[in-house]
Design an enzyme around this catalytic site. Structure first.
Site, short mmCIF file in Angstrom:
data_model
loop_
_atom_site.label_atom_id
_atom_site.label_comp_id
_atom_site.label_asym_id
_atom_site.label_seq_id
_atom_site.Cartn_x
_atom_site.Cartn_y
_atom_site.Cartn_z
CB ILE A 12 20.79 45.28 36.79
CG1 ILE A 12 20.50 44.72 35.40
CG2 ILE A 12 19.82 44.69 37.82
CD1 ILE A 12 20.74 43.23 35.26
CG ASN A 32 35.21 49.19 39.09
OD1 ASN A 32 34.20 49.36 38.40
ND2 ASN A 32 36.07 48.22 38.84
CG LEU A 33 32.46 55.21 38.76
CD1 LEU A 33 32.79 56.68 39.01
CD2 LEU A 33 31.01 55.06 38.31
CG ASP A 66 37.55 46.84 42.02
OD1 ASP A 66 37.21 45.65 42.23
OD2 ASP A 66 37.95 47.25 40.92
CB ALA A 87 30.03 44.58 41.50
CE1 TYR A 154 29.32 38.16 32.85
CE2 TYR A 154 27.87 36.78 31.52
CZ TYR A 154 28.05 37.74 32.49
OH TYR A 154 26.95 38.29 33.11
NE ARG A 277 29.34 41.57 17.14
CZ ARG A 277 28.91 42.73 17.61
NH1 ARG A 277 28.14 42.76 18.70
NH2 ARG A 277 29.22 43.86 17.02
CD GLU A 278 35.97 33.35 19.46
OE1 GLU A 278 36.67 32.34 19.65
OE2 GLU A 278 36.45 34.49 19.29
#
Length: 328
Positions: A12, A32-33, A66, A87, A154, A277-278
């Site tokens: 995005i 920060n790739l 970063d 980010a 998350y 999936r969890e």
């Protein structure tokens, strides 16, 4: 206008940075790739924004750095009129394996951006939040007043970040807007997402694999709609201090999505199924009434249109993108 995009080489953030440069703005992108997914995709995003600058529109500078580096963020934010804080450590399943990394990036990194911004005369900080903050639905579609009970680390980290943005507006008067994105897809998307995997498998004569029974629903939002509402916030202060859903208002179950892509590319293939999936959400569906009322937000890309556009992009970029999907 001078604009800072954190996570500016990501999916995005990269699309947003390129769009802003093409519109004539002076953009600094910091990223920060992180090799969470192949950095080759991120380099393509940087190259696209740099090419836009070479075309004579706005200017573009890429900084490898970063958001956890407070000194760097202080410097970059101090030079910007508007900050788009894109980010983040993405990935629900990744956060289950390592909850501390998303907390460090998504929470501490956000605090670095907000602290830097409140020391300036910045016009606005626009924060990328997520529908993952809602968790299990008590009703659908989700509006912004729906209880926030995320089911993954998350989701917890994104909820903390958008609440910090709200509080910094209320306590310090910092102009902030948090946008809760609903499953964004499109060119240069992460290669480990359902749409990219379904397209890749079908183009290679392999059946798409659905995790779970396929009845899970998603509100897939095309990246151009997301970029559009972000760009409006460059100068529109109608949503300052607010948290807004940004979705498509349209939902599709995962089985139907797989069938849609299969029917476009390889109608003879059968859908395959694997274990769920969890920590994946069962359903997402956005009520965007608040964004519509405050900003006139009107997502224009249906899932069928968006999938066809992504397939066209995939085919045009298959030589470099598909190997990344196959490795994901």
């Amino acid at each position: 206008m001078r604009v800072l995009v954190t996570g500016g080489a990501g999916f995005i953030g990269g699309n947003l940075a390129e769009s802003l440069v093409r519109a004539g703005h002076d953009v600094t992108a910091v990223d920060n790739l992180d090799p969470y997914y192949d950095t080759g995709i991120k380099q393509r995003a940087v190259d696209a924004a740099a090419a836009a600058a070479e075309d004579g529109a706005g200017s573009y500078e890429f900084v490898e750095g970063d958001v956890r580096n407070a000194a760097l963020i202080d410097e970059l934010v101090g030079d910007a009129a508007v900050v788009y804080h894109q980010a983040a450590q993405a990935g629900v399943r990744t956060s289950v394996d390592d909850p501390r990394k998303p907390n460090a990036i998504n929470v501490d990194g956000t605090l670095n951006v907000l602290d830097a911004a409140r020391e300036t005369e910045i016009e606005r900080v626009v924060l990328a939040s997520s529908s993952s903050v809602y968790g299990k639905p008590e009703y659908l579609p989700y509006d912004e007043n729906h209880p926030t009970t995320p089911v993954s680390p998350y989701g917890v980290s994104k909820l903390a970040a958008d609440q910090y943005a709200r509080v910094y507006h209320e306590v310090y008067g910092l102009p902030t807007v948090s946008l809760r994105y609903f499953t964004v897809y499109g060119p240069r998307m992460r290669p480990n997402m359902a749409i990219s995997n379904f397209v890749s498998r079908c183009l290679n004569g392999e059946p798409p694999v659905v995790y779970g029974d396929g009845t899970q629903t998603r509100d897939f939002t095309y990246v151009d709609d997301v970029v559009g509402v972000n760009r409006q916030l460059l100068r529109d202060d109608a949503a300052d201090g607010e948290i807004l859903n940004v979705g498509s208002t349209d939902t599709i179950d995962i089985r139907s999505l797989a069938e849609l892509i299969r029917d476009e590319l390889a109608p003879d293939l059968e859908i395959e199924y694997a274990a769920a999936r969890e920590a994946d959400a069962e359903h997402t569906h956005a009520d965007v009434g608040k964004a519509r009322a405050l900003l006139g937000y009107d997502p224009s890309t249906t899932i069928r249109e968006g999938v066809r556009e992504f397939i066209r992009w995939y085919r045009a970029n298959r030589d470099w993108y598909e190997p990344l999907v196959l490795r994901s």
